[in-house]
Design a protein around this motif. Structure first.
Motif, PDB file in Angstrom:
ATOM      1  N   ASN A 101      31.525  29.817  35.997  1.00 56.33           N
ATOM      2  CA  ASN A 101      31.821  28.324  36.189  1.00 56.33           C
ATOM      3  C   ASN A 101      33.272  27.838  35.839  1.00 56.33           C
ATOM      4  N   GLY A 102      33.581  26.493  36.308  1.00 54.04           N
ATOM      5  CA  GLY A 102      34.768  26.224  35.925  1.00 54.04           C
ATOM      6  C   GLY A 102      35.849  26.433  37.071  1.00 54.04           C
ATOM      7  N   ILE A 103      37.176  26.029  36.951  1.00 55.26           N
ATOM      8  CA  ILE A 103      38.329  26.000  37.814  1.00 55.26           C
ATOM      9  C   ILE A 103      39.450  26.835  37.537  1.00 55.26           C
ATOM     10  N   ASP A 104      39.316  27.730  36.138  1.00 54.30           N
ATOM     11  CA  ASP A 104      40.639  28.502  36.051  1.00 54.30           C
ATOM     12  C   ASP A 104      40.284  29.710  35.506  1.00 54.30           C
ATOM     13  N   SER A 105      38.968  30.460  35.695  1.00 55.13           N
ATOM     14  CA  SER A 105      38.865  31.711  35.461  1.00 55.13           C
ATOM     15  C   SER A 105      39.667  32.665  36.104  1.00 55.13           C
ATOM     16  N   GLU A 106      39.718  32.488  37.484  1.00 57.15           N
ATOM     17  CA  GLU A 106      40.693  33.063  38.323  1.00 57.15           C
ATOM     18  C   GLU A 106      42.154  33.115  37.766  1.00 57.15           C
ATOM     19  N   GLU A 107      42.695  32.034  37.408  1.00 62.63           N
ATOM     20  CA  GLU A 107      43.851  32.211  36.806  1.00 62.63           C
ATOM     21  C   GLU A 107      44.108  32.759  35.462  1.00 62.63           C
ATOM     22  N   ILE A 108      43.222  32.808  34.572  1.00 62.54           N
ATOM     23  CA  ILE A 108      43.056  33.534  33.402  1.00 62.54           C
ATOM     24  C   ILE A 108      43.162  35.063  33.675  1.00 62.54           C
ATOM     25  N   ILE A 109      42.266  35.459  34.718  1.00 64.60           N
ATOM     26  CA  ILE A 109      42.045  36.838  35.016  1.00 64.60           C
ATOM     27  C   ILE A 109      43.187  37.062  35.568  1.00 64.60           C
ATOM     28  N   GLY A 110      44.082  36.373  36.631  1.00 61.38           N
ATOM     29  CA  GLY A 110      45.156  36.791  37.325  1.00 61.38           C
ATOM     30  C   GLY A 110      46.273  37.155  36.317  1.00 61.38           C
ATOM     31  N   ARG A 111      46.571  36.239  35.323  1.00 59.98           N
ATOM     32  CA  ARG A 111      47.608  36.428  34.612  1.00 59.98           C
ATOM     33  C   ARG A 111      47.630  37.784  33.585  1.00 59.98           C
ATOM     34  N   THR A 112      46.024  38.416  33.640  1.00 58.38           N
ATOM     35  CA  THR A 112      46.273  39.714  33.068  1.00 58.38           C
ATOM     36  C   THR A 112      46.267  40.975  33.998  1.00 58.38           C
ATOM     37  N   VAL A 113      45.676  40.866  35.080  1.00 55.64           N
ATOM     38  CA  VAL A 113      45.941  41.840  36.096  1.00 55.64           C
ATOM     39  C   VAL A 113      46.640  41.738  37.412  1.00 55.64           C
ATOM     40  N   GLY A 114      46.918  40.430  37.517  1.00 50.15           N
ATOM     41  CA  GLY A 114      47.910  40.153  38.774  1.00 50.15           C
ATOM     42  C   GLY A 114      46.920  39.404  39.749  1.00 50.15           C
ATOM     43  N   MET A 115      47.281  38.186  40.312  1.00 48.29           N
ATOM     44  CA  MET A 115      46.512  37.601  41.246  1.00 48.29           C
ATOM     45  C   MET A 115      46.116  38.217  42.429  1.00 48.29           C
ATOM     46  N   GLU A 116      47.050  39.307  42.941  1.00 42.72           N
ATOM     47  CA  GLU A 116      46.420  39.895  44.092  1.00 42.72           C
ATOM     48  C   GLU A 116      45.283  40.405  44.112  1.00 42.72           C
ATOM     49  N   HIS A 117      44.976  40.940  42.933  1.00 46.52           N
ATOM     50  CA  HIS A 117      43.450  41.405  42.851  1.00 46.52           C
ATOM     51  C   HIS A 117      42.357  40.343  43.018  1.00 46.52           C
ATOM     52  N   VAL A 118      42.712  39.251  42.911  1.00 49.69           N
ATOM     53  CA  VAL A 118      41.686  38.240  42.477  1.00 49.69           C
ATOM     54  C   VAL A 118      41.311  37.689  44.146  1.00 49.69           C
ATOM     55  N   LEU A 119      39.720  37.634  44.250  1.00 52.15           N
ATOM     56  CA  LEU A 119      39.387  37.155  45.496  1.00 52.15           C
ATOM     57  C   LEU A 119      38.843  35.969  45.078  1.00 52.15           C
ATOM     58  N   PRO A 120      39.075  34.710  45.241  1.00 56.85           N
ATOM     59  CA  PRO A 120      38.563  33.249  44.532  1.00 56.85           C
ATOM     60  C   PRO A 120      36.910  33.466  45.217  1.00 56.85           C
ATOM     61  N   ALA A 121      36.087  32.768  44.372  1.00 51.95           N
ATOM     62  CA  ALA A 121      34.599  32.836  44.642  1.00 51.95           C
ATOM     63  C   ALA A 121      34.092  31.658  43.852  1.00 51.95           C
ATOM     64  N   LEU A 122      32.833  31.445  44.111  1.00 48.94           N
ATOM     65  CA  LEU A 122      31.637  30.590  43.194  1.00 48.94           C
ATOM     66  C   LEU A 122      30.578  30.986  43.580  1.00 48.94           C
ATOM     67  N   ILE A 123      29.469  30.629  42.692  1.00 51.32           N
ATOM     68  CA  ILE A 123      28.218  30.939  43.351  1.00 51.32           C
ATOM     69  C   ILE A 123      27.408  29.700  42.823  1.00 51.32           C
ATOM     70  N   LYS A 124      26.502  29.586  43.571  1.00 51.55           N
ATOM     71  CA  LYS A 124      25.217  28.483  43.480  1.00 51.55           C
ATOM     72  C   LYS A 124      23.938  29.084  43.426  1.00 51.55           C
ATOM     73  N   VAL A 125      23.221  29.464  42.091  1.00 47.73           N
ATOM     74  CA  VAL A 125      22.065  29.704  41.875  1.00 47.73           C
ATOM     75  C   VAL A 125      21.576  29.110  40.869  1.00 47.73           C
ATOM     76  N   ALA A 126      20.149  28.691  41.046  1.00 50.26           N
ATOM     77  CA  ALA A 126      19.333  28.000  40.023  1.00 50.26           C
ATOM     78  C   ALA A 126      18.622  29.115  39.197  1.00 50.26           C
ATOM     79  N   SER A 127      19.373  29.676  38.264  1.00 49.21           N
ATOM     80  CA  SER A 127      18.610  30.934  37.707  1.00 49.21           C
ATOM     81  C   SER A 127      18.366  30.594  36.057  1.00 49.21           C
ATOM     82  N   HIS A 128      17.123  31.028  35.471  1.00 52.41           N
ATOM     83  CA  HIS A 128      16.965  30.724  34.171  1.00 52.41           C
ATOM     84  C   HIS A 128      16.160  31.963  33.650  1.00 52.41           C
ATOM     85  N   LYS A 129      16.372  31.996  32.328  1.00 53.66           N
ATOM     86  CA  LYS A 129      15.548  33.174  31.549  1.00 53.66           C
ATOM     87  C   LYS A 129      14.417  32.745  31.062  1.00 53.66           C
TER      88      LYS A 129
END
Length: 318
Positions: A101-129
């Motif tokens: 969730n959110g709008i900045d996980s790609e940026e945080i991951i990209g700062r660690t491994v490089g944005m060239e590895h990141v394919l932006p994405a999202l998921i919509k799933v109503a999952s519960h435990k």
């Protein structure tokens, strides 16, 4: 490019959808990244999803190094602690898809491994435990949306992910407007996830209460003002992404599920992020400020901070 190995980091409500969808695909290796006691538990018990137990391989970050696709499905609060593991997994050709969730996980991951590895994405799933594992309704799940942040939008890795998901049961689509799609889901989370969590009622409250609708609309106006200031035109995707997966009126979204379970929420990446951006842009955020502090107070309540016995020192009402 062909994806032959997939590693899932985070086998919870979101990761379960990927594991469910890819477990029957015979021409790939599918693994969950885990270490220590959690790895042993996954090896022994597998992943319980929709009444069935799945047994993907269990890999340490080193064992998963250079996997073709890494799907990150963590809770926001776990991301910083997982960056070292993500770095170990990422090889020269590894594609990373964050379904957080959110709008900045790609940026945080990209700062660690490089944005060239990141394919932006999202998921919509109503999952519960539930007691017997994670549950979602496959036919009504909208699924995974992904795309390149800039042209060419029909890149080799987009085609490879489309081929991977084809004939798996996973619902998916690629898009030329992935940033706008991510912000549209962010809007859904802020406006539908958060007021419900404060009220403690099912999502039918937005349909049945003008007061809940007013709170949701207030949060949305503030989010749209921030998006506009950042040049994000959500109208490009409103027709395709203006809603989440179909759920009954009793459904409880992730923030309320967290509070129900006595856990801390992802409020820092919802209203917390918007309040920070609002301050940077000079945009007032009264609805989001109240929502942020209210949910933080509910977390404190779950932590036992207000478990008064009646023997405490008197305090003055204000």
């Amino acid at each position: 490019m062909k994806i032959k190995s997939v590693a899932v980091l985070g086998a919870g409500a979101v990761g379960s959808y990927v594991i469910w969808g890819l477990s029957e695909k015979s021409d790939i290796r599918l693994g969950v990244i885990a270490e220590g006691e959690r790895a042993e538990r996954l090896k022994k018990n597998g992943c319980a999803i929709n009444g069935k137990t799945y047994h993907p391989e269990v890999w340490t970050p080193d064992e998963a190094h250079d996997v073709d696709l890494m799907v990150i499905a963590l809770k926001y609060g776990s991301l910083e602690g997982a960056l070292e593991s993500i770095q170990k997994v990422t090889g020269e050709h590894t594609v990373i898809m964050s379904l957080m969730n959110g709008i900045d996980s790609e940026e945080i991951i990209g700062r660690t491994v490089g944005m060239e590895h990141v394919l932006p994405a999202l998921i919509k799933v109503a999952s519960h435990k539930e007691e017997d594992g994670y549950h979602f309704d496959p036919p009504t799940t909208l699924g995974i949306i992904f795309g390149e942040p800039s042209a060419p939008f029909d890149s080799e890795r987009v085609k490879a992910v489309e081929e991977l998901f084809a004939d798996t049961g996973i619902h998916f689509r690629s898009t030329e407007y992935i940033q706008e799609e991510i912000w549209c889901k962010f809007c859904l989370n802020v406006c539908s996830n958060l007021p419900q969590a404060i009220l403690g009622a099912g999502v039918g409250c937005y349909r049945d209460s003008v007061h809940m609708k007013a709170i949701s609309d207030g949060l949305k106006r503030e989010l749209e003002a921030v998006a506009q200031a950042k040049g994000i035109d959500m109208s490009k995707t409103e027709s395709s992404s203006g809603r989440g997966s179909a759920v009954p009126p009793s459904a409880r979204y992730s923030t309320l599920q967290d509070l129900d379970a006595g856990c801390h929420t992802e409020i820092d990446m919802f209203s917390g992020a918007l309040v920070r951006m609002g301050k940077e842009l000079g945009i007032p955020m009264p609805y989001n400020e109240y929502t942020y502090h209210m949910i933080k107070a509910l977390e404190e309540k779950n932590d036992g901070k207000f478990d008064y016995t009646g023997k405490e020192e008197l305090t003055w009402s204000k």
